[in-house]
Motif scaffolding. Sequence first.
Motif, PDB file in Angstrom:
ATOM      1  N   THR A 122      67.891  12.519  22.026  1.00 49.16           N
ATOM      2  CA  THR A 122      67.924  13.988  21.919  1.00 49.16           C
ATOM      3  C   THR A 122      68.080  14.433  20.464  1.00 49.16           C
ATOM      4  O   THR A 122      67.509  15.443  20.050  1.00 49.16           O
ATOM      5  CB  THR A 122      69.056  14.592  22.772  1.00 49.16           C
ATOM      6  N   LYS A 123      68.833  13.658  19.679  1.00 53.19           N
ATOM      7  CA  LYS A 123      69.009  13.982  18.253  1.00 53.19           C
ATOM      8  C   LYS A 123      67.679  13.846  17.518  1.00 53.19           C
ATOM      9  O   LYS A 123      67.318  14.701  16.685  1.00 53.19           O
ATOM     10  CB  LYS A 123      70.061  13.050  17.630  1.00 53.19           C
ATOM     11  N   ALA A 124      66.942  12.762  17.827  1.00 53.62           N
ATOM     12  CA  ALA A 124      65.627  12.554  17.193  1.00 53.62           C
ATOM     13  C   ALA A 124      64.667  13.673  17.575  1.00 53.62           C
ATOM     14  O   ALA A 124      63.934  14.202  16.727  1.00 53.62           O
ATOM     15  CB  ALA A 124      65.063  11.199  17.618  1.00 53.62           C
ATOM     16  N   MET A 125      64.682  14.081  18.863  1.00 54.88           N
ATOM     17  CA  MET A 125      63.798  15.160  19.320  1.00 54.88           C
ATOM     18  C   MET A 125      64.157  16.490  18.670  1.00 54.88           C
ATOM     19  O   MET A 125      63.283  17.306  18.369  1.00 54.88           O
ATOM     20  CB  MET A 125      63.872  15.293  20.846  1.00 54.88           C
ATOM     21  N   GLU A 126      65.456  16.706  18.445  1.00 54.86           N
ATOM     22  CA  GLU A 126      65.908  17.928  17.759  1.00 54.86           C
ATOM     23  C   GLU A 126      65.354  17.984  16.338  1.00 54.86           C
ATOM     24  O   GLU A 126      64.850  19.030  15.893  1.00 54.86           O
ATOM     25  CB  GLU A 126      67.441  17.950  17.728  1.00 54.86           C
TER      26      GLU A 126
ATOM     27  N   THR B 103      51.464  29.032  28.227  1.00 56.42           N
ATOM     28  CA  THR B 103      52.715  28.269  28.365  1.00 56.42           C
ATOM     29  C   THR B 103      52.606  27.001  27.531  1.00 56.42           C
ATOM     30  O   THR B 103      51.631  26.816  26.799  1.00 56.42           O
ATOM     31  CB  THR B 103      52.975  27.892  29.843  1.00 56.42           C
ATOM     32  N   THR B 104      53.581  26.130  27.648  1.00 62.70           N
ATOM     33  CA  THR B 104      53.578  24.889  26.866  1.00 62.70           C
ATOM     34  C   THR B 104      52.949  23.764  27.692  1.00 62.70           C
ATOM     35  O   THR B 104      52.848  23.848  28.913  1.00 62.70           O
ATOM     36  CB  THR B 104      55.009  24.484  26.464  1.00 62.70           C
ATOM     37  N   ASP B 105      52.552  22.692  27.004  1.00 61.11           N
ATOM     38  CA  ASP B 105      52.045  21.499  27.690  1.00 61.11           C
ATOM     39  C   ASP B 105      53.200  20.587  28.101  1.00 61.11           C
ATOM     40  O   ASP B 105      53.104  19.858  29.082  1.00 61.11           O
ATOM     41  CB  ASP B 105      51.089  20.720  26.764  1.00 61.11           C
ATOM     42  N   LYS B 106      54.286  20.615  27.328  1.00 58.92           N
ATOM     43  CA  LYS B 106      55.428  19.726  27.576  1.00 58.92           C
ATOM     44  C   LYS B 106      56.656  20.532  27.972  1.00 58.92           C
ATOM     45  O   LYS B 106      56.734  21.729  27.716  1.00 58.92           O
ATOM     46  CB  LYS B 106      55.737  18.914  26.307  1.00 58.92           C
ATOM     47  N   GLY B 107      57.619  19.852  28.557  1.00 56.96           N
ATOM     48  CA  GLY B 107      58.865  20.484  28.965  1.00 56.96           C
ATOM     49  C   GLY B 107      59.948  20.300  27.909  1.00 56.96           C
ATOM     50  O   GLY B 107      59.663  20.225  26.717  1.00 56.96           O
ATOM     51  N   LEU B 108      61.196  20.219  28.367  1.00 52.88           N
ATOM     52  CA  LEU B 108      62.366  20.036  27.501  1.00 52.88           C
ATOM     53  C   LEU B 108      62.490  21.151  26.452  1.00 52.88           C
ATOM     54  O   LEU B 108      62.806  20.891  25.297  1.00 52.88           O
ATOM     55  CB  LEU B 108      62.338  18.655  26.812  1.00 52.88           C
ATOM     56  N   CYS B 109      62.198  22.380  26.879  1.00 50.07           N
ATOM     57  CA  CYS B 109      62.348  23.502  25.942  1.00 50.07           C
ATOM     58  C   CYS B 109      63.122  24.648  26.604  1.00 50.07           C
ATOM     59  O   CYS B 109      62.770  25.818  26.468  1.00 50.07           O
ATOM     60  CB  CYS B 109      60.987  23.970  25.419  1.00 50.07           C
ATOM     61  N   GLY B 110      64.158  24.282  27.353  1.00 48.81           N
ATOM     62  CA  GLY B 110      65.021  25.282  27.971  1.00 48.81           C
ATOM     63  C   GLY B 110      64.288  26.116  29.008  1.00 48.81           C
ATOM     64  O   GLY B 110      63.426  25.623  29.733  1.00 48.81           O
ATOM     65  N   GLY B 111      64.619  27.393  29.063  1.00 51.25           N
ATOM     66  CA  GLY B 111      64.019  28.285  30.066  1.00 51.25           C
ATOM     67  C   GLY B 111      62.788  29.022  29.574  1.00 51.25           C
ATOM     68  O   GLY B 111      62.404  30.048  30.157  1.00 51.25           O
TER      69      GLY B 111
ATOM     70  N   ALA C 203      55.419  28.550  18.237  1.00 45.61           N
ATOM     71  CA  ALA C 203      56.625  28.698  17.406  1.00 45.61           C
ATOM     72  C   ALA C 203      57.859  28.847  18.302  1.00 45.61           C
ATOM     73  O   ALA C 203      58.917  28.250  18.027  1.00 45.61           O
ATOM     74  CB  ALA C 203      56.485  29.915  16.488  1.00 45.61           C
ATOM     75  N   SER C 204      57.710  29.606  19.385  1.00 43.80           N
ATOM     76  CA  SER C 204      58.810  29.784  20.341  1.00 43.80           C
ATOM     77  C   SER C 204      59.168  28.461  21.013  1.00 43.80           C
ATOM     78  O   SER C 204      60.346  28.151  21.210  1.00 43.80           O
ATOM     79  CB  SER C 204      58.418  30.800  21.422  1.00 43.80           C
ATOM     80  N   GLU C 205      58.125  27.675  21.353  1.00 46.73           N
ATOM     81  CA  GLU C 205      58.353  26.385  22.023  1.00 46.73           C
ATOM     82  C   GLU C 205      59.198  25.454  21.162  1.00 46.73           C
ATOM     83  O   GLU C 205      60.178  24.869  21.635  1.00 46.73           O
ATOM     84  CB  GLU C 205      56.997  25.724  22.327  1.00 46.73           C
ATOM     85  N   GLN C 206      58.820  25.313  19.882  1.00 47.87           N
ATOM     86  CA  GLN C 206      59.554  24.381  19.006  1.00 47.87           C
ATOM     87  C   GLN C 206      60.975  24.871  18.755  1.00 47.87           C
ATOM     88  O   GLN C 206      61.911  24.070  18.703  1.00 47.87           O
ATOM     89  CB  GLN C 206      58.797  24.199  17.683  1.00 47.87           C
ATOM     90  N   SER C 207      61.150  26.191  18.631  1.00 48.22           N
ATOM     91  CA  SER C 207      62.500  26.751  18.435  1.00 48.22           C
ATOM     92  C   SER C 207      63.364  26.490  19.667  1.00 48.22           C
ATOM     93  O   SER C 207      64.508  26.053  19.554  1.00 48.22           O
ATOM     94  CB  SER C 207      62.425  28.258  18.171  1.00 48.22           C
ATOM     95  N   ALA C 208      62.792  26.771  20.848  1.00 52.96           N
ATOM     96  CA  ALA C 208      63.539  26.575  22.102  1.00 52.96           C
ATOM     97  C   ALA C 208      63.860  25.098  22.306  1.00 52.96           C
ATOM     98  O   ALA C 208      64.958  24.751  22.765  1.00 52.96           O
ATOM     99  CB  ALA C 208      62.724  27.108  23.273  1.00 52.96           C
ATOM    100  N   ARG C 209      62.907  24.220  21.958  1.00 50.16           N
ATOM    101  CA  ARG C 209      63.154  22.778  22.129  1.00 50.16           C
ATOM    102  C   ARG C 209      64.250  22.297  21.175  1.00 50.16           C
ATOM    103  O   ARG C 209      65.100  21.496  21.557  1.00 50.16           O
ATOM    104  CB  ARG C 209      61.867  21.990  21.903  1.00 50.16           C
TER     105      ARG C 209
END
Length: 291
Positions: free
Chosen positions: A21-25, A84-92, A240-246
């Motif tokens: 999770t740290k690496a993904m952040e 929408t996004t292609d991937k998950g793990l970006c909150g709600g 931009a929203s996706e990367q911020s939320a992730r």
Amino acid sequence: MAAGKEIRGKIKSVENTKKITKAMEMVAASKMRKAQERMRSARPYADKIRNITANLATANPEYTHPFVAVSAGAAKAAGFVVVTTDKGLCGGLNTNVLRAVTGKLRELESQGVKAEAVAIGNKGLGFLNRIGAKVVSHATQLGDTPHLEKLIGPVKVLLDAYAEGRLNAVYLCYTKFLNTMKQEPVVEQLLPLSADKMKADAGEHGWDYLYEPDAKTVIDDLLLRYVEALIYQAVAENMASEQSARMVAMKAATDNAGTLIGELKLVYNKTRQAAITKELSEIVGGAAAVG
């Protein structure tokens, strides 16, 4: 110490998750900066095209493009471009925009208006298929950089349907980037273009044009480019929203993992201490019995 071994295994597992999770952040933080730059650099282009087109339309009141005219046809149908996004793990992020889309679909359905949609992104495509919506085309796996040629093909289906009078309106649904901590789901009318969007900037002098080949062709091409720019801008904002939320979601996950590790270590130490105390008590008891 079977319980202690089990707890050690849990601690190791959570520590491995925390590293991921740290690496993904960190990756999301890096991509977020690039996505924000791309989003901001796209804004002046759309604004300039809008201003030129608005001035052209004012100079030629005798011609009204289908994108500007309110559809007078009998068709009771609306189009949706769902980003929408292609991937998950970006909150709600996706949940919020899809909830807004569902609300708009129900509102139109209650008025007897049918809907058809273009899905941009895997999450939106999956959702629209699950609720049984009519998906006329889709674009997925866009990567980290949106390319206009990948977006325009699928969206052109709705634009052509509106120009032919088969749709009364087209809505653009995406997540608007406000800042790193806040993103807002938006369902806005794309077509017909509102009077506010087609309002020319006030200037000190009037514009006079020479057209090649003619005013109608120039206005047609410019309005199409403007609508394309609006769609591109929406996708850039969503990325931009996706990367911020992730980044925010992965930071929260990393912090939670750290808290959980602390709690597990406390339990492990208590279990270990209890086992040692028990062994000491048994030794002392045995010695007292022998004595």
